[in-house]
Design an enzyme around this catalytic site. Structure first.
Site, PDB file in Angstrom:
ATOM      1  N   SER A 294       0.829  -1.024   0.035  1.00 49.81           N
ATOM      2  CA  SER A 294      -0.118  -0.103   0.047  1.00 49.81           C
ATOM      3  C   SER A 294       0.982   1.214  -0.151  1.00 49.81           C
ATOM      4  CB  SER A 294      -0.856  -0.059   1.265  1.00 49.81           C
ATOM      5  OG  SER A 294      -0.138   0.471   2.199  1.00 49.81           O
ATOM      6  N   ASP A 295       0.339   2.485  -0.546  1.00 55.45           N
ATOM      7  CA  ASP A 295       0.802   3.445  -0.506  1.00 55.45           C
ATOM      8  C   ASP A 295       0.861   3.889   1.157  1.00 55.45           C
ATOM      9  OD1 ASP A 295       2.100   6.026  -0.681  1.00 55.45           O
ATOM     10  OD2 ASP A 295       0.884   6.634  -2.378  1.00 55.45           O
ATOM     11  N   PHE A 296       1.511   4.758   1.875  1.00 53.01           N
ATOM     12  CA  PHE A 296       1.617   5.123   2.960  1.00 53.01           C
ATOM     13  C   PHE A 296       0.452   5.572   3.650  1.00 53.01           C
ATOM     14  CE2 PHE A 296       6.104   4.841   4.952  1.00 53.01           C
ATOM     15  CZ  PHE A 296       6.422   3.886   3.993  1.00 53.01           C
ATOM     16  N   PHE A 297      -0.434   4.638   4.377  1.00 58.34           N
ATOM     17  CA  PHE A 297      -1.895   4.953   4.975  1.00 58.34           C
ATOM     18  C   PHE A 297      -2.954   4.947   3.627  1.00 58.34           C
ATOM     19  CE2 PHE A 297       1.220   7.794   7.579  1.00 58.34           C
ATOM     20  CZ  PHE A 297       0.864   6.915   8.730  1.00 58.34           C
ATOM     21  N   ALA A 298      -2.735   4.068   2.616  1.00 55.89           N
ATOM     22  CA  ALA A 298      -3.633   4.235   1.426  1.00 55.89           C
ATOM     23  C   ALA A 298      -4.611   2.984   1.880  1.00 55.89           C
ATOM     24  CB  ALA A 298      -2.872   3.921   0.322  1.00 55.89           C
TER      25      ALA A 298
END
Length: 750
Positions: A294-298
């Site tokens: 995941s993208d960070f916090f996605a």
């Protein structure tokens, strides 16, 4: 069934151990007298090593490995970071360390432990370990040279190894759909084939160093405005032919080990929960065998994301409303409720472990070594010199004659004239440079190298232009003016326009009026408006040059290097002269309370839109001048009648008709048969060629109908597959999308 599976695994372990170890063994199945586990046997293939490791892990250990951690890196106590997955020493699983990297090794999981008080601060700290700040991704694309992209990836991969990093979040492979988009500089421009081709070269170079490359951001992460909540409506044909195509190329021809799912939603499904794209397309249609991070916090869910095909949640820390959805409590609750199975956890971990084994991450110590900053700095400089685009050069005012010039005035606002545009400018692109070369230092270096006694001065114009008259006075007193201007951009925000910020247009107009020998050097995110273009004789586009900024610019201006870049984006004449120029297309409108963007322009982005609408740009995609001249001739297309299966060879002679060495880029475009609803032409191939004065070379560019770039292909939504078009094609060859002097025909049949 579960018991039978465990029995088979246990039997496999016993057979592998027996076959690979001729003697006594310890309780872990390793040869007697060693500390190694069976999965640490490098003679075994990654799949077997992965199966052995998973079979030895407890459920709690597996859950802990699904998401990121924060804190001091056990193997490197001098590093505190929030970008790693904590290792398990008793299983010889190393701490997996992740770094950002579209323009060099960025925020990289290593800040001094006493410099931060929480994991969030570690993600943005300017005390992060230093690396070479390379020219931007847009600059690399402008080189139109896969060798340059490979150099770029080579530096990134090598320095990742130097800093004991394992995963490089890059390359960025989204498209420049709109010139105001804040992260255009991280990507490879507006064309999917150019983006995919450059991405493949970078990925191969990064992974040659045993570092996992991560193609990002899958998919349609073409804007920063409302990026966490935006829903992108894109028809299936447009999605495959444009926005998915660079990623498909990265998977099939780049062998990319990882892919990042983006913040946005596509057609109503958040990307880290988009099973159609992450499973049906990525793994089913393309055969991807790597893992999805995941993208960070996605990541926004526990069950849906895992079942959709997400394998690794990052960063795995909680900040305010940003939740860790793959926490032990949430995963265990989902397992207990039979919403997910243990095999789902094993699948997610197995995909990542396989790539870690494949690239040797389990088999080397997590230890830092010194970066060769001089050698890598020289490569950064060479990349910048190959990537700059000479947009205009009236009366051959460039290159400047160092022996004839006595006074040089550098003028511009601080962001462009007083420092190197490096580590620009936020988020993914933050590289803490090993050193920087300012514009003034670069000019002084070039003058010294050329044996010139000329003097150079710098006038920094205030951001409100309050001291503009000082710049005008300096311009009047100089033999030549180097005016430095541009547009700064960063992750997290789109630009309000593509006009020069802080009224830099007024600086150009005033200085050019004061001194007709004014050369404008642009340092840009992407394209920019130039209402003053007729007032200056020369414009050099250098993008974000990185830490070698000053040397790159000066070497090009004084002819130590010859510009050879080509535009990877179209430069419009006027505001609004680009696709996606309505609110519904960008930045979006609310639909049932959800910010929504509709890609209603379809296949018409970039030069395809300008061609289809018959809109003349200021500078076309593929445009770029040189200090010498070239002639393209003798086009041959072989064969001219094709079955649509075998490669087509496009051959053209390229001659340097000028007086200095230089490089040209013959570009091949195809016009597909009428009636298919396609734009007037598409880029299908290019090749940069270096030529001495008077030298002629024959260049061959292959168009392979079966390649991952699908040069003859259109996407069939009904059958969910590519179909090669048949009929009469036109092959167009030249040195810019608006300068295609050679043409031929090609007949394709089934």
């Amino acid at each position: 069934m579960l018991m039978r599976k465990r029995t088979l695994i246990s039997t496999a372990i016993a057979m592998i151990v027996a076959a690979g170890c001729g003697g006594g063994h310890d309780d872990n199945g390793a040869p007697a007298g060693t500390n190694a586990h069976a999965w640490m046997n490098t003679a075994l293939p990654p799949d077997q090593r992965t199966a052995l490791l998973l079979a030895a892990m407890t459920p709690a250990q597996k859950v802990a490995q699904l998401s990121g951690s924060a804190g001091v890196v056990p193997e490197i106590p001098s590093c505190y970071g929030g970008r790693h997955i904590l290792g398990i020493p008793e299983l010889q699983i190393p701490t997996l360390r992740v770094t950002n990297g579209p323009v060099g090794v960025g925020q990289n999981d290593c800040v001094p432990p006493d410099s931060v008080t929480n994991p969030t601060a570690a993600l943005t700290s300017t005390a992060s370990a230093k690396a070479t700040a390379l020219p931007s991704g847009m600059a690399v694309a402008a080189s139109f040279d896969t060798a340059v992209a490979a150099q770029f990836g080579d530096v990134i991969g090598r320095e990742s190894r130097n800093l004991a990093l394992h995963v490089l979040e890059g390359p960025g492979m989204n498209l420049a759909r709109n010139p105001t988009l804040g992260r255009n500089f991280e990507y490879f421009g507006e064309d999917p084939v150019l983006s995919g081709t450059m991405g493949i070269a970078e990925i191969n170079a990064i992974q040659s160093h045993g570092v996992i490359a991560m193609a990002k951001h899958l998919v349609a992460n073409e804007q920063e405005t409302n990026r966490m909540t935006i829903n992108e409506n894109i028809d299936d044909k447009t999605l495959h032919e444009l926005y998915l195509l660079p990623f498909e190329m990265a998977v099939k021809d780049g062998g990319v080990a990882s892919v990042m799912c983006s913040y946005n939603s596509v057609n109503g499904f958040q990307m880290c929960e988009n099973k159609h794209i992450l499973t049906d397309v990525l793994r089913g249609q393309w055969g991807f065998t790597g893992y999805v991070q995941s993208d960070f916090f996605a990541n926004h869910s526990t069950v849906n994301s895992m079942l959709a095909g997400l394998d690794n949640e990052m960063p795995g820390i909680e900040v305010g409303p940003l939740v860790k959805y793959w926490s032990a409590d949430r995963i265990n609750a989902a397992l207990a409720a039979s919403q997910i199975k243990q095999s789902d956890v094993d699948t997610a971990l197995g995909r990542r472990y396989k790539q870690m084994f494949k690239l040797g991450i389990f088999d080397r110590p997590v230890a830092q070594t010194a970066i060769d900053q001089a050698a890598d700095g020289a490569i950064a400089r060479a990349i910048g010199e190959q990537s700059a685009v000479l947009l205009k050069n009236e009366n051959n005012v460039l290159p400047l004659n160092a022996k004839a010039v006595h006074t040089v005035a550098l003028i511009g606002q601080s962001a462009y004239a007083n420092k190197a545009v490096s580590g620009c400018c936020g988020g993914s692109s933050d590289v803490i440079p090993l050193y920087t070369v300012t514009p003034l230092q670069g000019v002084q270096n070039a003058l010294k190298q050329l044996g010139s006694s000329a003097t150079a001065s710098l006038t920094v114009v205030a951001d409100d232009n309050s001291n503009l008259q000082d710049a005008v006075a300096a311009a009047k007193q100089a033999d030549v003016v180097i005016l430095l201007a541009g547009t700064i951009a960063e992750e997290g925000a789109d630009r309000p326009s593509i006009e020069l910020s802080n009224n830099q247009d007024a600086i150009v107009t005033a200085v050019a009026a004061a001194n007709p020998h004014t050369v404008v050097v642009m340092k840009d995110n992407a394209s920019v408006l130039m209402p003053w273009i007729d007032q200056v004789p020369a414009v050099l586009e250098t993008w974000f040059p990185g830490q070698e900024d000053g040397n790159i610019v000066a070497n090009l201006l004084f002819g130590i290097a010859n510009p050879s870049g080509k535009l990877p984006v179209t430069f419009p004449k006027s505001a609004g002269d680009w696709p996606a120029n309505t609110p519904a297309q960008f930045p979006g409108v609310n639909v049932n309370g959800v910010p929504t963007v509709t890609y209603s322009e379809g296949l018409q982005i970039g030069y395809r839109w300008y061609d289809a609408r018959n809109v003349k740009p200021l500078f076309a995609f593929g445009h770029g001048l040189s200090y010498t001249t070239f002639k393209l001739s003798s086009l041959q297309v072989t064969p001219q009648a094709s079955d649509g299966k075998k490669p087509i060879t496009v051959q053209v002679d390229v001659e340097n008709t000028g007086k200095v060495a230089g490089a040209e880029v013959p570009q091949v475009y195809l016009a597909l048969p009428a009636g298919l609803g396609q734009p007037p032409k598409r880029l299908v191939g290019f090749q940069k060629v270096q030529l001495a004065p008077g030298e002629k070379k024959t260049v061959q560019i292959t168009i392979d109908p079966t390649s991952s770039s699908h040069p003859f292909g259109t996407w069939d939504t009904a059958t969910q597959q590519w179909t090669n078009a048949t009929g009469q094609f036109q092959v167009l060859v030249g040195n810019g999308s608006d300068s295609l002097s050679l043409s031929s025909t090609l007949s394709v049949s089934n």
